[in-house]
Each structure stands twice: as C-alpha cells, then as structure tokens.
Design a protein around this motif. Structure first.
Motif, PDB file in Angstrom:
ATOM      1  N   TYR A   1       0.834  -1.209   0.000  1.00 31.28           N
ATOM      2  CA  TYR A   1       0.000   0.000   0.000  1.00 31.28           C
ATOM      3  C   TYR A   1       0.872   1.264   0.000  1.00 31.28           C
ATOM      4  O   TYR A   1       0.515   2.265  -0.634  1.00 31.28           O
ATOM      5  CB  TYR A   1      -0.972  -0.015   1.180  1.00 31.28           C
ATOM      6  CG  TYR A   1      -2.160  -0.933   0.946  1.00 31.28           C
ATOM      7  CD1 TYR A   1      -3.156  -0.593   0.034  1.00 31.28           C
ATOM      8  CD2 TYR A   1      -2.280  -2.148   1.616  1.00 31.28           C
ATOM      9  CE1 TYR A   1      -4.243  -1.425  -0.194  1.00 31.28           C
ATOM     10  CE2 TYR A   1      -3.367  -2.998   1.402  1.00 31.28           C
ATOM     11  CZ  TYR A   1      -4.349  -2.627   0.488  1.00 31.28           C
ATOM     12  OH  TYR A   1      -5.422  -3.457   0.250  1.00 31.28           O
TER      13      TYR A   1
ATOM     14  N   SER B   1      -9.121   0.114   0.178  1.00 31.05           N
ATOM     15  CA  SER B   1      -8.406  -1.126   0.533  1.00 31.05           C
ATOM     16  C   SER B   1      -9.072  -2.329  -0.116  1.00 31.05           C
ATOM     17  O   SER B   1     -10.229  -2.272  -0.550  1.00 31.05           O
ATOM     18  CB  SER B   1      -8.414  -1.330   2.049  1.00 31.05           C
ATOM     19  OG  SER B   1      -9.641  -1.937   2.460  1.00 31.05           O
TER      20      SER B   1
ATOM     21  N   TRP C   1      -3.461  -3.633  10.756  1.00 39.29           N
ATOM     22  CA  TRP C   1      -3.859  -2.557   9.833  1.00 39.29           C
ATOM     23  C   TRP C   1      -3.156  -1.247  10.160  1.00 39.29           C
ATOM     24  O   TRP C   1      -2.936  -0.415   9.275  1.00 39.29           O
ATOM     25  CB  TRP C   1      -5.378  -2.344   9.854  1.00 39.29           C
ATOM     26  CG  TRP C   1      -6.152  -3.289   8.975  1.00 39.29           C
ATOM     27  CD1 TRP C   1      -7.094  -4.203   9.363  1.00 39.29           C
ATOM     28  CD2 TRP C   1      -6.063  -3.410   7.540  1.00 39.29           C
ATOM     29  NE1 TRP C   1      -7.590  -4.876   8.274  1.00 39.29           N
ATOM     30  CE2 TRP C   1      -6.971  -4.407   7.147  1.00 39.29           C
ATOM     31  CE3 TRP C   1      -5.295  -2.776   6.554  1.00 39.29           C
ATOM     32  CZ2 TRP C   1      -7.142  -4.786   5.795  1.00 39.29           C
ATOM     33  CZ3 TRP C   1      -5.458  -3.152   5.225  1.00 39.29           C
ATOM     34  CH2 TRP C   1      -6.365  -4.144   4.863  1.00 39.29           C
ATOM     35  N   LYS C   2      -2.801  -1.053  11.466  1.00 38.64           N
ATOM     36  CA  LYS C   2      -2.151   0.212  11.833  1.00 38.64           C
ATOM     37  C   LYS C   2      -0.873   0.428  11.033  1.00 38.64           C
ATOM     38  O   LYS C   2      -0.561   1.552  10.632  1.00 38.64           O
ATOM     39  CB  LYS C   2      -1.826   0.226  13.339  1.00 38.64           C
ATOM     40  CG  LYS C   2      -3.022   0.609  14.198  1.00 38.64           C
ATOM     41  CD  LYS C   2      -2.628   0.693  15.665  1.00 38.64           C
ATOM     42  CE  LYS C   2      -3.857   0.925  16.534  1.00 38.64           C
ATOM     43  NZ  LYS C   2      -3.595   0.695  17.970  1.00 38.64           N
TER      44      LYS C   2
ATOM     45  N   THR D   1      -1.999   1.697   7.476  1.00 38.47           N
ATOM     46  CA  THR D   1      -2.472   3.091   7.409  1.00 38.47           C
ATOM     47  C   THR D   1      -1.323   4.051   7.697  1.00 38.47           C
ATOM     48  O   THR D   1      -1.206   5.099   7.051  1.00 38.47           O
ATOM     49  CB  THR D   1      -3.650   3.335   8.382  1.00 38.47           C
ATOM     50  OG1 THR D   1      -3.231   3.033   9.715  1.00 38.47           O
ATOM     51  CG2 THR D   1      -4.855   2.470   8.026  1.00 38.47           C
ATOM     52  N   GLN D   2      -0.447   3.660   8.631  1.00 40.80           N
ATOM     53  CA  GLN D   2       0.713   4.511   8.936  1.00 40.80           C
ATOM     54  C   GLN D   2       1.608   4.662   7.705  1.00 40.80           C
ATOM     55  O   GLN D   2       2.077   5.763   7.383  1.00 40.80           O
ATOM     56  CB  GLN D   2       1.511   3.897  10.099  1.00 40.80           C
ATOM     57  CG  GLN D   2       2.629   4.765  10.629  1.00 40.80           C
ATOM     58  CD  GLN D   2       2.103   6.061  11.239  1.00 40.80           C
ATOM     59  OE1 GLN D   2       1.223   6.022  12.088  1.00 40.80           O
ATOM     60  NE2 GLN D   2       2.602   7.198  10.787  1.00 40.80           N
TER      61      GLN D   2
ATOM     62  N   HIS E   1      -0.019   6.986   5.210  1.00 40.21           N
ATOM     63  CA  HIS E   1       0.006   8.373   5.705  1.00 40.21           C
ATOM     64  C   HIS E   1       1.419   8.943   5.681  1.00 40.21           C
ATOM     65  O   HIS E   1       1.606  10.139   5.394  1.00 40.21           O
ATOM     66  CB  HIS E   1      -0.592   8.439   7.117  1.00 40.21           C
ATOM     67  CG  HIS E   1      -2.069   8.155   7.129  1.00 40.21           C
ATOM     68  ND1 HIS E   1      -2.747   7.670   8.219  1.00 40.21           N
ATOM     69  CD2 HIS E   1      -3.001   8.280   6.145  1.00 40.21           C
ATOM     70  CE1 HIS E   1      -4.035   7.524   7.914  1.00 40.21           C
ATOM     71  NE2 HIS E   1      -4.203   7.873   6.658  1.00 40.21           N
TER      72      HIS E   1
ATOM     73  N   ILE F   1      -6.337   6.484   2.771  1.00 43.68           N
ATOM     74  CA  ILE F   1      -6.805   5.103   2.582  1.00 43.68           C
ATOM     75  C   ILE F   1      -8.096   4.869   3.363  1.00 43.68           C
ATOM     76  O   ILE F   1      -8.182   5.203   4.546  1.00 43.68           O
ATOM     77  CB  ILE F   1      -5.711   4.072   2.984  1.00 43.68           C
ATOM     78  CG1 ILE F   1      -6.216   2.636   2.773  1.00 43.68           C
ATOM     79  CG2 ILE F   1      -5.174   4.293   4.403  1.00 43.68           C
ATOM     80  CD1 ILE F   1      -5.128   1.560   2.844  1.00 43.68           C
TER      81      ILE F   1
ATOM     82  N   PHE G   1      -7.689   4.332   9.663  1.00 42.65           N
ATOM     83  CA  PHE G   1      -8.161   4.624   8.295  1.00 42.65           C
ATOM     84  C   PHE G   1      -8.727   6.043   8.218  1.00 42.65           C
ATOM     85  O   PHE G   1      -9.059   6.652   9.245  1.00 42.65           O
ATOM     86  CB  PHE G   1      -9.242   3.609   7.881  1.00 42.65           C
ATOM     87  CG  PHE G   1      -8.666   2.274   7.510  1.00 42.65           C
ATOM     88  CD1 PHE G   1      -8.156   2.056   6.241  1.00 42.65           C
ATOM     89  CD2 PHE G   1      -8.591   1.239   8.443  1.00 42.65           C
ATOM     90  CE1 PHE G   1      -7.598   0.826   5.900  1.00 42.65           C
ATOM     91  CE2 PHE G   1      -8.033   0.010   8.115  1.00 42.65           C
ATOM     92  CZ  PHE G   1      -7.533  -0.194   6.837  1.00 42.65           C
ATOM     93  N   ASP G   2      -8.853   6.548   6.984  1.00 46.40           N
ATOM     94  CA  ASP G   2      -9.416   7.883   6.767  1.00 46.40           C
ATOM     95  C   ASP G   2     -10.922   7.838   6.557  1.00 46.40           C
ATOM     96  O   ASP G   2     -11.566   8.879   6.446  1.00 46.40           O
ATOM     97  CB  ASP G   2      -8.749   8.523   5.538  1.00 46.40           C
ATOM     98  CG  ASP G   2      -7.261   8.717   5.782  1.00 46.40           C
ATOM     99  OD1 ASP G   2      -6.918   9.523   6.659  1.00 46.40           O
ATOM    100  OD2 ASP G   2      -6.445   8.021   5.142  1.00 46.40           O
TER     101      ASP G   2
END
Ligand SMILES: Cc1cc2nc3c(=O)[nH]c(=O)nc-3n(C[C@H](O)[C@H](O)[C@H](O)COP(=O)(O)O)c2cc1C
Length: 370
Positions: free
Chosen positions: A45, A56, A83-84, A87-88, A91, A97, A169-170
């Motif tokens: 990602y 995703s 998942w962290k 997303t990190q 970002h 995402i 997530f956003d």
C-alpha cells in the motif's frame, strides 16, 4: 498530460490530491491463521500512496462474513494492530486510505464456518466454486437471515467500523457490489423474501440503509462511501429491473448524504466481467449529488473525457494499480502502462511476486518520456 485527473477533489471530509483512485483489490496476502494484515501488505500500500485515494482490499467484518483464503479481517484486536502499520505507511507518504467493508453472504463456503451454512437474504445457492484453503469447492445453499440475524449483522458492521477507526483509516467504503451480502439483498434474483427486507425495491434497500446508518454513526457521513455494481450479473446475483433497484439504492445513498459512491460498471467488451446491460451511472448521477467514482476498463483519456463531461468526479483503477504502483505519475507523463504478470496466480497467490515487486519509473524512464 491529462490535467483534469490532477485537479484536487473535496469529497466529504477528504481532500484528494488527484482523481486517480485505487479500486479495491483482494490480494490474499494476510497472515494465517487470524486473517491479520502484515508488513508486506504495508509495503504494497505504501508503494501505491500517490493514488488520490486508496480503497483497501475487501476486508471481512466478521468471521461469518469472510470466506476468502488469506483475505484480511477487521474484527479482532490483532487485525486492528496489523492494519495500523498499513495506514501509517500510507500516511507517511501523504496518501489517503479507506477500508472496504465486506460480508460475503452466500459466497462463504461452510468450510470457513465449521460446516454451518452461510447466511444470505434467502436460501439460494451461488453457481460455481468457492476458493477454500483446500482448493475449489462447490458453493452450498445459504440459509435465509432472520430479522435477528440482520440486526446482529448491522451491529457487526458497526463494530468493524469502530475498529477501522482505531486502525487509523481515513474512512470506510461499504462493499455493496459484486454479488456479496448487501447485493444479495438488493437484487431480486437472490432476494426472495416476503418480509420488510424483500419485495419492493425500497424493502430490498432496507439493509443498505441500516448498515450505512451504522457506519455514519461511527464515522460521520463525510467519511463513508459505498460501492455498487448496478449493471449485469455477478456471481449469480442479478436483477430484472436494474434502473428501479439501483435508482432506489442511489436514493438511499443520497438521503443519507454518503460522501462518495463508486460504481463498477463493465461494458459489453469488459475485460473483468462484461455485460450488455446498460450502465446505470447516467441515471444514478441524476439522483446522487455526492462524489461519483466510476470504474472498469478506463484509459486515462477516457477518464479525462468522463470527468470533463461531468459524468464522473473521479475514476478508480484496479488492475493498472497492481502492475503500476506509480500510476498517477505514468498518466501525467504519458508513460507506458505495464501489464499484470502471471495472472491469475499472482493476483491472489502467496508471497511478494506480482505483489510488491512491480517497479516504479526510474529517473531515467521519467526523463525519456517526460
Ligand atoms: C485481483 C482482483 C481483485 C479484486 N478484488 C476486489 C475487491 O476486493 N473488492 C471489490 O469491490 N472489487 C474487487 N475487484 C474488482 C476491481 O475493484 C475492479 O472493479 C476491476 O478490476 C475493474 O477495474 P479495472 O478495469 O480498473 O481493473 C478485484 C479485481 C481484481 C482483478
């Protein structure tokens, strides 16, 4: 080139830097047992973070809803931790995402459910074969969800949405497309119910409304999206009157003020599904006033044409993002678009091949085309 694709877009609470979105793509690389996202997924990602928005891969909201080997989930703490890192990573690169939320309904093979039947709108059986950890197996007959099951499933979506928030997530996208649970309720080939969840198009969209309402409770309407596939049969799920069904679905999405609606609409010559059923996006565009994202078989030039004509606000690409992690840069430069390799093995296969080993353009490549 293709300037229209590089106009920023305000979509609810999200500001996307371009209109080139990454479509949801199941890649089957999560860690088993437990369906846990891992470092390799974070790398994948991260490589694609220049998309205006990453949607995703489809992610199971519950054990009951997930029947795809090595697809990830979002019901356990371990999955949230996994998942962290994803997303990190996105970002860190300045990307956005959202999580695609998935309940597969009748497309979950009993092997994933301790031998129990899957749940669907009605007691139907999907055609074809499920992918299981023991290879392909025929689908088996689902049981019709009780009203209590439906209330529980709505709560499962709510908990999963809370977990998505914890995971960084956003926003979220409800997967209501492609013949999975919500689509099984929407369409009249799979929804044979006679209660308030079946019959009229309004009744068949009731679960869509209830699930979206739960997601909005958690996230606010500005960070919730939905995906529909209004034209043509998918995985045995079809509709005798797509304009009425998906007109009603679009009305629900409009009334709730959902921030974005993505439509997978293959054409007659589609290369990932094809159909002669006309696209419903012109009708849906009239009903739904939020951000409309169109998908399937787009070239950059076709995307520009649809955005310039006001038919769409953004376009999502699936397969081109698999083989071209820097797809926006390639569109900007008019560079070649690389094909997917070893299909379909590398799409869903294990390991890094065909997953994180697709190169970005080098400085020399860029100089040559730019
Ligand atoms: C390998 C693969 C996995 C996919 N997984 C998903 C998924 O998880 N969720 C979904 O809604 N669509 C999924 N799709 C459909 C894509 O999002 C997209 O609609 C399709 O590839 C057509 O777009 P394209 O022509 O840009 O590739 C998948 C497609 C492919 C090829």
């Amino acid at each position: 080139m293709h300037e229209s694709l590089f106009q920023p877009l305000t979509m609810g609470a999200l500001e996307t830097p371009n209109r080139i979105f990454m479509a949801p793509l199941t890649r089957g690389r999560s860690t088993q047992p437990g369906s846990v996202p891992n470092e390799m997924m974070a790398t994948y990602y991260r490589q694609r973070a220049s998309a205006g928005l990453i949607i995703s891969e489809a992610t199971g909201i519950s054990v009951e809803g997930l029947g795809w080997p090595a697809a990830p989930g979002i019901w356990s703490d371990e999955q949230v931790e996994g998942w962290k890192q994803v997303t990190q990573a996105v970002h860190d690169e300045g990307g956005l995402i959202v999580l695609q939320m998935w309940h597969m309904g009748r497309l979950v093979h009993p092997d994933f459910l301790g031998g129990n039947p899957p749940v669907s709108a009605s007691a139907t059986t999907a055609p074809g074969h499920a992918h299981t950890f023991e290879g392909r197996k025929d689908y088996e007959q689902a049981r019709a969800a009780t009203v209590e099951d439906i209330a529980r499933i709505v709560e499962d979506y709510r908990k999963a949405a809370e977990n998505a928030k914890k995971a960084g997530f956003d926003g979220v996208q409800l997967h209501a497309a492609n013949g999975y649970l919500i689509d099984q309720f929407l369409r009249d080939s799979t929804n044979l119910r006679e209660d308030e969840y079946g019959g009229s198009a309004e009744n068949r969209t009731r679960i869509l409304r209830e699930v979206l309402t739960a997601l909005i409770d958690v996230w606010g309407k500005d960070r919730v999206g939905v995906r529909l596939s209004p034209n043509g049969e998918t995985q045995g799920c079809d509709d005798s009157d797509p304009a009425t069904t998906f007109g009603a679905a679009a009305k629900v999405v409009e009334e709730l003020g959902v921030a974005f609606l993505e439509l997978r609409e293959p054409g007659p010559d589609g290369t990932f599904g094809s159909t002669d059923v006309p696209k419903q996006s012109p009708l849906i565009r009239k009903i739904y006033s939020g951000t409309l994202v169109l998908n399937s078989d787009y070239s950059a030039a076709e995307a520009v044409a649809d955005i310039d004509a006001g038919r769409a606000d953004a376009i999502s690409w699936g397969r081109d993002f698999i083989a071209n992690p820097d797809l926006p840069e390639r569109f900007k430069l008019g560079a070649d678009i690389a094909p997917n390799v070893d299909v379909p093995r590398s799409w869903y296969g294990k390991g890094p091949h065909g997953y994180i080993d697709y190169p970005k353009l080098t400085d020399e490549d860029q100089a040559a085309v730019g």
